[in-house]
Structure formats: C-alpha cells, structure tokens
Write an enzyme that holds these catalytic residues in place. Structure first.
Site, PDB file in Angstrom:
ATOM      1  N   HIS A  64       0.813  -1.217   0.000  1.00  0.00           N
ATOM      2  CA  HIS A  64       0.000   0.000   0.000  1.00  0.00           C
ATOM      3  C   HIS A  64       0.853   1.276   0.000  1.00  0.00           C
ATOM      4  O   HIS A  64       0.330   2.369  -0.198  1.00  0.00           O
ATOM      5  CB  HIS A  64      -1.003  -0.003   1.162  1.00  0.00           C
ATOM      6  CG  HIS A  64      -0.429   0.311   2.509  1.00  0.00           C
ATOM      7  ND1 HIS A  64      -0.107  -0.659   3.431  1.00  0.00           N
ATOM      8  CD2 HIS A  64      -0.148   1.484   3.111  1.00  0.00           C
ATOM      9  CE1 HIS A  64       0.342  -0.088   4.532  1.00  0.00           C
ATOM     10  NE2 HIS A  64       0.338   1.219   4.352  1.00  0.00           N
ATOM     11  N   ASP A  95       0.118  -7.510   1.417  1.00  0.00           N
ATOM     12  CA  ASP A  95       0.584  -6.129   1.615  1.00  0.00           C
ATOM     13  C   ASP A  95       2.101  -6.018   1.703  1.00  0.00           C
ATOM     14  O   ASP A  95       2.646  -5.324   2.565  1.00  0.00           O
ATOM     15  CB  ASP A  95      -0.065  -5.514   2.860  1.00  0.00           C
ATOM     16  CG  ASP A  95       0.010  -3.986   2.862  1.00  0.00           C
ATOM     17  OD1 ASP A  95       0.258  -3.406   1.776  1.00  0.00           O
ATOM     18  OD2 ASP A  95      -0.169  -3.384   3.933  1.00  0.00           O
ATOM     19  N   SER A 168       4.505   2.986   7.872  1.00  0.00           N
ATOM     20  CA  SER A 168       4.152   1.845   7.033  1.00  0.00           C
ATOM     21  C   SER A 168       5.319   1.430   6.141  1.00  0.00           C
ATOM     22  O   SER A 168       5.911   2.266   5.455  1.00  0.00           O
ATOM     23  CB  SER A 168       2.950   2.184   6.148  1.00  0.00           C
ATOM     24  OG  SER A 168       1.789   2.344   6.907  1.00  0.00           O
TER      25      SER A 168
END
Length: 211
Positions: A64, A95, A168
C-alpha cells in the site's frame, strides 16, 4: 557491579541497533495518477522501507506504500536525495512489495538489514518500529511483541509499539538481536496500544535475492 555493567552494555548495544537502522531504512514517495482497483485513490503516498540486498538494490516495504498501479516511486536514504526505483514485486493480498534501486545510487555507508527468517520471537520480546511517523524522519518507537496471530486474512505480529502514518513499510526490529522480525503495517483504528506488523518477509525477499 556485574549486573550494572551488563545493563550498560545492553543499553550500548540497543543504541547501536537503532543507529544501524538509520543505515538501511529509507523514505518512500509514491505518486499515483491512474490507480488500479487495489489502490483506490490517486495522489501522493509517503512511507518507509528498508534495504535487504545492497548488491542488487532490493528494498522491502508495504504494497500500500508503492501501490500496484503504474506509479512514480522514489526512495531516499538518510541525508541523501530521492531517486526513482522500479516495482519488481507487489502483493496487495499480504501487503508486501519489493522495489529495486540502481545499486550505484546506494550510499557507501548504507547496509542491508538482517532478517529473522525462521521461527517466532516470544511474547514480551522488546521491539522497535523504525521509520518516519507523521514526517518525523528516521525515528523509533519502542514496545513489545504481544502475540503472533492470524488477523483479517494475514499472519501478523500484534504489538503495543506505536505505528503511525509514515511508519508503514518500515522495519520492526528485535532489540536484543538487531534482526528485523516484521514490516510495520498500521495501528488498529479506534484503539490504543494495538499495532500490527507483517511477518511474511523471508519468502519474497529470498526469491528475488537469489534470482
């Protein structure tokens, strides 16, 4: 005393672990103009990642962060500017993504992260999330491993380590060994002290590191 010397040595080692993280962690900037269905929206994304193979220029992050669409992805090592990278593996299901930078653009002082590819670390193990939370570049937050669990279709590490926007794709580091045990994903919405880190880091990395 022996105990105090041991504690001091442990503190020095843990500072070295985080110092090393500065040498393999990168910033991500991803610009998506025409998003695929998995990416949902166009625009600029920011995140973290970490170098896993210096010779081949392989960097690991979240899917992502890079997006699956044809996008402009750039990374920057600490104290250096941004350079374009190629998406070579993107798996929205788990992911995880791998990008590749020209090895000639990697700073000499940079080093590849060491990954924990076998087994699990016990609940209560001290860990740190490293990255760029809320644009606070190259910073760490400390916590523990709460539990390994299967959550929303993914194998994850549950941790109380603070993981915020910008973290992230960055490394979750075991402080006693300096090994990366997971990829920081997100905090759980409407909760305090509940964050998630992905653990399927070894298989895609091994696949591209030896190909």
């Amino acid at each position: 005393s022996t105990q105090s010397r041991s504690s001091a040595a442990s503190d020095v080692y843990k500072r070295q672990v985080l110092s090393d993280a500065n040498l393999y962690t990168v910033k991500f900037r991803t610009s998506i103009d025409k998003p695929f269905r998995e990416d949902k929206t166009a625009g600029l994304r920011k995140g973290s990642g970490f170098l896993v193979d210096k010779e081949k220029g392989l960097i690991l992050t979240n899917a992502h962060v890079t997006g699956r669409s044809k996008s402009k992805v750039r990374v920057a090592f600490k104290n250096y500017g941004f350079h374009p990278v190629k998406q070579i593996y993107v798996d929205p299901r788990i992911d995880i993504a791998i990008v590749q930078i020209d090895p000639k653009l990697i700073p000499k002082e940079a080093k590849a992260a060491k990954l924990k590819c076998v087994g699990q670390v016990p609940s209560g193990t001290s860990v740190a999330a490293f990255g760029h939370p809320k644009d606070l570049s190259f910073s760490a937050s400390r916590g523990i491993v709460s539990k390994y669990r299967f959550f929303l279709g993914k194998d994850v590490i549950q941790t109380d380590t603070a993981i915020n926007s910008g973290n992230s794709g960055g490394p979750l580091i075991e402080m006693d060994t300096g090994l990366v045990v997971g990829i920081n994903k997100s905090s759980y919405k409407k909760s305090t002290g509940l964050s998630l880190s992905l653990i399927h880091i070894s298989e895609p990395t091994r696949r591209y590191a030896i190909s």
